[in-house]
Design an enzyme around this catalytic site. Structure first.
Site, PDB file in Angstrom:
ATOM      1  N   LEU A 282       0.843  -1.186   0.000  1.00  0.00           N
ATOM      2  CA  LEU A 282       0.000   0.000   0.000  1.00  0.00           C
ATOM      3  C   LEU A 282       0.884   1.243   0.000  1.00  0.00           C
ATOM      4  O   LEU A 282       1.897   1.277   0.702  1.00  0.00           O
ATOM      5  CB  LEU A 282      -0.905   0.005   1.237  1.00  0.00           C
ATOM      6  CG  LEU A 282      -2.031  -1.039   1.265  1.00  0.00           C
ATOM      7  CD1 LEU A 282      -2.740  -0.994   2.594  1.00  0.00           C
ATOM      8  CD2 LEU A 282      -3.018  -0.811   0.154  1.00  0.00           C
TER       9      LEU A 282
ATOM     10  N   LEU B  32      -7.211   6.667   6.284  1.00  0.00           N
ATOM     11  CA  LEU B  32      -7.011   5.243   6.022  1.00  0.00           C
ATOM     12  C   LEU B  32      -5.549   4.916   5.769  1.00  0.00           C
ATOM     13  O   LEU B  32      -4.915   5.486   4.869  1.00  0.00           O
ATOM     14  CB  LEU B  32      -7.869   4.813   4.832  1.00  0.00           C
ATOM     15  CG  LEU B  32      -7.796   3.330   4.443  1.00  0.00           C
ATOM     16  CD1 LEU B  32      -8.314   2.454   5.569  1.00  0.00           C
ATOM     17  CD2 LEU B  32      -8.584   3.084   3.155  1.00  0.00           C
ATOM     18  N   ASP B  33      -5.005   3.993   6.576  1.00  0.00           N
ATOM     19  CA  ASP B  33      -3.645   3.468   6.419  1.00  0.00           C
ATOM     20  C   ASP B  33      -2.568   4.559   6.464  1.00  0.00           C
ATOM     21  O   ASP B  33      -1.494   4.398   5.888  1.00  0.00           O
ATOM     22  CB  ASP B  33      -3.508   2.666   5.112  1.00  0.00           C
ATOM     23  CG  ASP B  33      -4.301   1.370   5.161  1.00  0.00           C
ATOM     24  OD1 ASP B  33      -4.474   0.831   6.268  1.00  0.00           O
ATOM     25  OD2 ASP B  33      -4.752   0.916   4.100  1.00  0.00           O
ATOM     26  N   GLU B  34      -2.857   5.662   7.149  1.00  0.00           N
ATOM     27  CA  GLU B  34      -1.887   6.740   7.238  1.00  0.00           C
ATOM     28  C   GLU B  34      -1.547   7.086   8.684  1.00  0.00           C
ATOM     29  O   GLU B  34      -0.953   8.130   8.951  1.00  0.00           O
ATOM     30  CB  GLU B  34      -2.394   7.985   6.496  1.00  0.00           C
ATOM     31  CG  GLU B  34      -2.524   7.790   4.993  1.00  0.00           C
ATOM     32  CD  GLU B  34      -2.890   9.061   4.260  1.00  0.00           C
ATOM     33  OE1 GLU B  34      -2.849  10.138   4.885  1.00  0.00           O
ATOM     34  OE2 GLU B  34      -3.218   8.981   3.058  1.00  0.00           O
TER      35      GLU B  34
END
Length: 291
Positions: A204, A235-237
């Site tokens: 990702l 998200l995903d950070e």
């Protein structure tokens, strides 16, 4: 004690201090601990030369810790909090954190955490596992841990999130997403009220969506990795806790990439959970200091 089992540190406390750097912090912290008969057995610190921030983790042995805590906390609040304007937290390391796990169909990260906890490699208790599928139910119950099936289908996840909040409220100190394949809403993150750790493959955002290992194979990747991070509304950070990689080649099939990726995911997630539960991770904005 079996090999690999981490001892619960009786009469040991962790003290985490962070804030604006200034002269005298280490001496002030040591002075407070000395006034209460504490013996410092471990100390790590970091001063950020760019942002002027200070971070310190101290482990101290204090005889009859439970009885000493109220007076020690009062002294810390006056000396470290009010006096130096720093954030601090004190925790009895003999009390394991309560960790709930959210899972879906993939079981590799989930079972690894359960196995490590049973062996004593993770100093935690696991009061429950919650999954949006029932595939892992029997495996979880084999470990003697309560399993809750909370389906989560469709665009509206509010009912499922409300049920999870109800299950974990006042029952857990940490929530771990062991390949829980659902996007969490901002309101859920706020309502849960405890840190949340997630694991994902390091492809990702290069390979977003389903079939990341097939996409990686098609692109001829040379490294397979994983990232463990705290969950935020972005998200995903969220702040990264741990990462690792392993070298692969054109000879590896998609199945082999997936297997080797799962190995890395297990290792990275277990390290992140361990370090969090040992108070080794300090969050600052969107990064972490890991001692």
């Amino acid at each position: 004690m079996s090999a690999g089992r981490l001892p619960l540190l009786r009469d040991h406390a962790s003290l985490v201090v962070h804030g604006d750097d200034k002269p005298g912090i280490v001496a002030a912290v040591a002075g407070v601990l000395a006034r209460h008969g504490a013996n410092i057995v471990a100390l790590d610190q970091h001063s950020d030369p760019d942002g002027g921030a200070f971070f310190q983790r101290t482990v101290a042995h204090i005889k009859d810790l439970a009885a000493a805590v109220p007076a020690l906390e009062t002294d810390l609040a006056a000396t470290v909090g009010d006096g130096l304007g720093l954030h601090w937290r004190l925790r009895d390391l003999s009390v394991p954190l309560r960790v709930a796990i959210l899972a879906s169909k993939s079981d590799h990260c989930l079972l690894d955490l359960l196995w490590r906890q049973r062996r004593g490699e993770l100093p935690v208790t696991i009061p429950m596992v919650i999954s949006n599928h029932s595939d892992v139910a029997e495996d979880v119950r084999f470990f003697g841990i309560p399993f809750f099936h909370v389906p989560s289908q469709g665009k509206d996840k509010s009912a499922a999130e409300a049920e999870i909040v109800k299950l974990v409220t006042d029952n857990v100190d940490l929530l771990v997403l062991a390949r829980y394949m659902q996007i969490l809403s901002g309101s859920f993150i706020e309502e849960v009220g405890v840190p949340i750790i997630n694991i994902h493959h390091s492809f990702l955002p290069a390979f977003i969506g389903a079939g990341p290992y097939q996409k990686a194979k098609d692109r001829g990747v040379k490294l397979v990795g994983a990232t463990a991070h705290y969950v935020t509304e972005d998200l995903d950070e969220g702040p990264i806790i741990e990462q690792d990689v392993i070298r692969v080649s054109h000879r590896d099939t998609v199945a082999e990439l997936t297997r080797r990726g799962a190995d890395i995911e297990r290792q990275v997630l277990s390290r992140a959970v361990l370090w969090h539960c040992q108070d080794r991770v300090i969050r600052q904005d969107n990064r972490t200091i890991v001692f």
